[in-house]
Enzyme design. Structure first.
Site, PDB file in Angstrom:
ATOM      1  N   GLN A  74      41.226  39.169  42.320  1.00 32.84           N
ATOM      2  CA  GLN A  74      41.938  40.310  41.751  1.00 32.84           C
ATOM      3  C   GLN A  74      43.343  39.896  41.315  1.00 32.84           C
ATOM      4  O   GLN A  74      44.299  39.997  42.075  1.00 32.84           O
ATOM      5  CB  GLN A  74      42.004  41.477  42.737  1.00 32.84           C
ATOM      6  CG  GLN A  74      42.567  42.709  42.068  1.00 32.84           C
ATOM      7  CD  GLN A  74      42.128  43.981  42.707  1.00 32.84           C
ATOM      8  OE1 GLN A  74      41.419  43.995  43.706  1.00 32.84           O
ATOM      9  NE2 GLN A  74      42.543  45.079  42.127  1.00 32.84           N
ATOM     10  N   PHE A  75      43.432  39.451  40.065  1.00 36.34           N
ATOM     11  CA  PHE A  75      44.727  39.016  39.536  1.00 36.34           C
ATOM     12  C   PHE A  75      45.719  40.154  39.451  1.00 36.34           C
ATOM     13  O   PHE A  75      46.933  39.939  39.454  1.00 36.34           O
ATOM     14  CB  PHE A  75      44.558  38.329  38.169  1.00 36.34           C
ATOM     15  CG  PHE A  75      44.313  39.276  37.027  1.00 36.34           C
ATOM     16  CD1 PHE A  75      45.378  39.728  36.257  1.00 36.34           C
ATOM     17  CD2 PHE A  75      43.037  39.718  36.731  1.00 36.34           C
ATOM     18  CE1 PHE A  75      45.164  40.598  35.203  1.00 36.34           C
ATOM     19  CE2 PHE A  75      42.809  40.575  35.679  1.00 36.34           C
ATOM     20  CZ  PHE A  75      43.883  41.027  34.906  1.00 36.34           C
ATOM     21  N   THR A  76      45.235  41.408  39.426  1.00 34.81           N
ATOM     22  CA  THR A  76      46.143  42.544  39.303  1.00 34.81           C
ATOM     23  C   THR A  76      47.028  42.734  40.534  1.00 34.81           C
ATOM     24  O   THR A  76      47.977  43.512  40.490  1.00 34.81           O
ATOM     25  CB  THR A  76      45.387  43.851  38.995  1.00 34.81           C
ATOM     26  OG1 THR A  76      44.483  44.128  40.062  1.00 34.81           O
ATOM     27  CG2 THR A  76      44.633  43.739  37.674  1.00 34.81           C
TER      28      THR A  76
END
Length: 149
Positions: free
Chosen positions: A78-80
């Protein structure tokens, strides 16, 4: 490196309407990797995650780790988690790792869990995924290897 750890009764991840990972009782780990992450960041998050005492013992006290209960782990990239919204309303992801660096740490995390005999399932790095879970407690823990929170 950042992780959102959720104690779950069950969790699954789908890519293009196909379930690619599914677990029962254990942890859902949303894993964010930063461009500047090192092996030290990796070790910090890995050790904290696998040693977190967030499962109830026989007295109903959160005193057991995922290893103690022989639980399962679902790891989803989850790069967010590196979305910065301090300026404006559109997140900036400049701190998130580029694909090659990020996938290496992601795969290393999964492989180390397997080496430690922890049942692990995973999402698909970089894919658009649907994650479904039943948070038990609810228990949600935030980890940051740089201790920013």
């Amino acid at each position: 490196m950042r992780a959102v750890i959720q104690r779950v009764k069950r969790a699954s991840v789908e890519v293009e309407e196909n379930t690619i990972g599914k677990i029962g009782y254990g942890l859902l780990i949303l894993l964010g990797i930063e461009a500047e992450d090192t092996d030290e960041d990796f070790e910090y998050i890995y050790k904290k995650t696998t040693n977190l005492r967030i499962f109830d013992d026989e007295n109903g006290v959160m005193n057991l780790s995922i290893k103690d209960i022989n639980g399962e782990i679902l790891v989803v990239s989850q790069f967010t988690l590196y979305g910065d919204v301090r300026k404006g309303n559109r997140p900036s992801y400049v701190r998130a790792a580029k694909f090659d660096s990020g996938i290496n740490f992601y795969n290393k995390f999964i492989e180390k869990l397997k080496e430690d005999s922890i049942k692990v399932e995973s999402g698909k790095y970089g894919a658009d995924m649907d994650v479904e879970f039943l948070n038990h407690g609810p228990v949600t823990i935030l980890l940051d290897s740089r201790k920013e929170f």
